[in-house]
Design an enzyme around this catalytic site. Structure first.
Site, mmCIF file in Angstrom:
data_model
loop_
_atom_site.group_PDB
_atom_site.id
_atom_site.type_symbol
_atom_site.label_atom_id
_atom_site.label_comp_id
_atom_site.label_asym_id
_atom_site.label_seq_id
_atom_site.Cartn_x
_atom_site.Cartn_y
_atom_site.Cartn_z
ATOM 1 N N HIS A 148 0.837 -1.194 0.000
ATOM 2 C CA HIS A 148 0.000 0.000 0.000
ATOM 3 C C HIS A 148 0.869 1.239 0.000
ATOM 4 O O HIS A 148 2.040 1.193 0.385
ATOM 5 C CB HIS A 148 -0.926 0.020 1.221
ATOM 6 C CG HIS A 148 -0.208 -0.012 2.532
ATOM 7 N ND1 HIS A 148 0.293 -1.174 3.077
ATOM 8 C CD2 HIS A 148 0.126 0.977 3.403
ATOM 9 C CE1 HIS A 148 0.869 -0.910 4.231
ATOM 10 N NE2 HIS A 148 0.796 0.401 4.457
ATOM 11 N N CYS A 204 2.134 3.581 11.832
ATOM 12 C CA CYS A 204 3.074 3.059 10.841
ATOM 13 C C CYS A 204 3.403 4.182 9.866
ATOM 14 O O CYS A 204 2.759 5.235 9.886
ATOM 15 C CB CYS A 204 2.504 1.838 10.115
ATOM 16 S SG CYS A 204 1.133 2.212 8.991
#
Length: 757
Positions: A65, A262
């Site tokens: 992603h 993240c």
């Protein structure tokens, strides 16, 4: 999620054998649907994200992603591999691959939907259903949430969770170790409710609703019934108080607060949150998670943090506002640990609490982190921090520059160029005379300009040392004005003030004195040190350097002036509002930040503003004359770029530069250099530091000034059109006005957005 994934974005027979090939195969489907404009550029962004941290997860899942300027709308593609593909997970290859593509400016709603998928991946029933789904349409409906998860036999996964758990490695991998040896019996599910906090009774495998209450109590974990069932089998119906360590308070269950984050803040952030919530339910503890995602984050209630017995940080970027959690037993790990071994983390932090191991409490003025650190950059190198400290001061100074400069320029426009000789309006003001109003505007602007150097120095120190740095920073900046050290003195004073305060904060002092440190001790000592250094040690050399620079500027003529204009034009267009752009702009404003600026300083200001207007105006013109080279979104941005460019807002070209930097940025730099050089050649002057075409009446040689801008705009436009014309137009780039029904591939069922009213 209805428009984020369709059957055309699903490949149930993904034949790729590497993660790069898998990403390309799924990305090609996005390109075919017009959702990705540049395949190679997008894949480069995916690879860059993959290089930060592998995106493979235990349980056979891969989630490549990224956020990318080449993505037109948030999109999800799904592939199922029979052979499995290595995405770096500890337990082996992934057979379920989700490619998540988010635009660089994706809004909160879209990112919330993507986080919903990340949470569903922690539900073993959901992943088991995906492994057995028969066709692409059903897979897309399952991911969208249109259908409840079903296993191969056609039974709702909610009632067939044991079978799903046996066939899906994700079930075993995402549950605590205690579940590995327990029979996955549906009959034991009630025991989970008995051994979990009371809120756990109402959480039966409803993954779709999980994200809505992510920041609330831990009773929202998808798949809690199936995960809790295994825990219940391993430990039949113990009460929460009985299963907690002896040190736990008898009044209630053990309470944990956690933070997950993240690098991209889309997938791992929310998967770790879900995993921790599931494990907390199984362990009989209350756990509340604050996911710090890319769309921002909702801070936990201070009362929840205060009541917590321990803290878990599962993160790969610095925790924002970390000082809120100080003084408690803490476990600090990477985000993947929060996904793969949440039960171990909970056990570890409970052990620390039992042993009384806690982090140091945050004291007033200490431990809170500086503004740069709170922004998530505390791990960067000294050079990067230095740049950010300086930009902190510049960003707070710019509004004073704009307001003061425009007021001074308006004063000259209303009262004439001798208005700076007018007496104070306190002594002489006639309501009906234009000269009085001009003098008023000029004198207000002069007062505003008087704050420039103190604000610059004060907020450089603030960026370094937070609020304790403000007082010595402002004092040092004011001294810089007193000794005629100007902007150079302000820069030095700010850095010295911040460094002095940081040094004082490192000194250990008795607890009884901590209360007066930020109010009395730090301002007193730091101001005295900064004042001594500025008055006695470094002030005079800096003032001499400032005078030498001013004399050099005033002496610029001919070729030297033209070259300086070209250089400043290149800098203004290099990063479009970034640090290099700000250096050029600050250099220009420093020259006019006086009541009577020299002619050379006003020429430099004119050249800088003219060059900064070129990129957005050129992009607007390019989208008008050759619209087929741009996507519909870029053509819409082009309309706004007319206004932004005319207003001297260089950032109006950023969407174009982000989507195609190798063509847009060099072209902009060429146009900026031409405009800067021509402006200096024509001798255009400007007393206002901002305003664009709206301050043309205040510009010396206004017609030639506009010619310089037009020349740069035309040069940049021609280069962009030429360079973009050498490549094939991006998918979806053909204007709707010229579409003939089949020239541009569009997603089935999706309407082309209108680009003209």
């Amino acid at each position: 999620m209805s428009d984020m994934i369709t059957a055309d974005l699903v490949d149930l027979d993904l034949s790729a054998d590497t993660k790069e090939a898998a990403a390309r195969s799924l990305a090609e489907r996005m390109v075919a649907q017009g959702r990705v404009t540049d395949l190679d550029g997008f894949l480069a962004d995916v690879a860059a994200r993959e290089a930060q941290m592998p995106t493979g997860l235990d349980g056979g899942i891969g989630i490549p992603h990224c956020r990318s300027a080449h993505v037109t709308e948030p999109t999800l593609a799904f592939g199922r591999s029979a052979a499995g593909i290595d995405f770096g997970a500890p337990d082996g290859p992934a057979d379920l691959i989700f490619l998540i593509a988010a635009p660089a400016g994706a809004d909160d709603a879209h990112l919330t939907i993507l986080s919903s998928l990340a949470r569903q991946l922690m539900n073993a029933d959901f992943t088991a259903a995906l492994r057995s789904v028969p066709d692409a349409e059903a897979a897309a409906a399952l991911i969208r949430g249109d259908e409840a998860p079903r296993v191969a036999g056609g039974t709702d996964a909610v009632t067939a969770a044991p079978a799903a758990g046996d066939s899906a490695p994700a079930a075993a991998d995402s549950a605590p170790a205690a579940a590995d040896s327990a029979p996955a019996s549906g009959d034991s599910a009630p025991a989970s409710g008995d051994s979990a906090p009371a809120s756990g009774d109402s959480a039966p495998a409803s993954g779709d609703s999980a994200p809505a209450s992510a920041s609330q109590d831990s009773a929202v974990a998808p798949g809690a019934a199936s995960a809790g069932a295994t825990a219940g089998s391993a430990a039949p119906a113990p009460a929460p108080a009985d299963s907690a360590p002896a040190h736990a308070a008898p009044a209630g269950p053990f309470r944990i607060v956690a933070v997950t984050s993240c690098p991209t803040g889309i997938a791992h952030t929310y998967m770790a949150a879900e995993s921790l919530e599931n494990a907390g339910r199984e362990a009989g503890v209350e756990i509340t998670v604050e996911p710090q995602g890319s769309a921002g984050f909702t801070r936990l209630d201070p009362a929840v943090i205060a009541a917590a017995d321990a803290v878990i940080f599962a993160h790969d970027v610095p925790v924002r506002e970390k000082d809120r959690f100080a003084g408690k037993p803490t476990v600090d790990v990477g985000v993947k640990a929060g996904i793969n071994r949440p039960a171990e983390l909970i056990a570890e932090v409970r052990g620390k609490a039992a042993r009384g191991e806690a982090t140091a409490p945050a004291a007033a003025g200490e431990g809170a982190g500086t503004p740069v650190e709170r922004a998530g950059d505390s791990t960067e190198g000294y050079g990067t921090k230095l740049r950010k400290w300086l930009m902190s001061g510049v960003s707070y100074m710019v509004p004073f520059v704009a307001a003061g400069g425009l007021l001074i320029a308006l004063g000259f426009a209303v009262g004439g160029y001798k208005i700076n000789k007018a007496p104070s309006v306190m002594d002489h003001f006639i309501w009906t005379q234009a000269d009085s109003w001009g003098a008023l505007l000029f004198q207000i602007g002069g007062v505003a300009f008087g704050f420039l150097v103190p604000v610059l120095a004060g907020y450089i120190a603030y960026g370094m040392a937070d609020r304790p740095g403000l007082v010595p920073g402002f004092v040092g900046g004011a001294i810089s004005l007193t000794i005629n050290a100007g902007f150079l003195g302000g820069l030095a004073a700010g850095l010295i003030a911040g460094g002095v305060v940081m040094a004082i904060q490192r000194v250990r002092i008795p607890a009884a004195l901590r209360g007066i440190m930020p109010v009395v001790v730090i301002p007193l000592i730091s101001s005295a040190i900064v004042g001594f250094l500025m008055f006695v040690v470094i002030g005079k050399p800096i003032a001499s350097a400032q005078k030498a620079m001013t004399d050099w500027l005033n002496g610029l003529t001919g070729t030297n002036a033209v070259l300086l204009g070209a250089l400043l034009g290149l800098m203004m267009c290099f990063d479009l509002g970034g640090p290099v752009n700000k250096v050029a702009y600050t250099f220009a404003t420093a020259g006019i930040a006086v009541s009577d600026p020299g002619d050379s300083a006003m020429k430099i200001m004119a050249a800088v503003m003219a060059a900064g207007m070129v990129p957005p105006l050129a992009m607007a013109l390019a989208t008008t004359v050759r619209g087929k080279l741009f996507t519909p979104a870029e053509r819409e941005n082009g309309k706004a770029a007319w206004v932004l460019g005319a207003s001297f807002i260089s950032e109006g070209a950023i969407p174009f530069a982000a989507a195609d930097p190798l063509r847009v940025i060099p072209s902009s730099m060429v146009g900026g250099a031409i405009t800067g050089a021509l402006s200096m050649t024509f001798g255009a002057t400007l007393r206002a530091p901002h305003g664009g075409i709206f301050v043309v009446p205040l510009i010396g040689n206004p017609l030639l000034y506009l010619v310089a801008i037009a020349a740069g705009v035309c040069a940049t436009t021609a280069l962009v059109v030429l360079l973009k014309g050498l490549r094939k137009p991006a998918p979806g780039a053909t204007p709707t006005e010229t579409a003939d029904g089949g020239t541009t591939p569009t997603a089935p069922g999706r309407k082309e957005q209108p680009v003209a009213a």
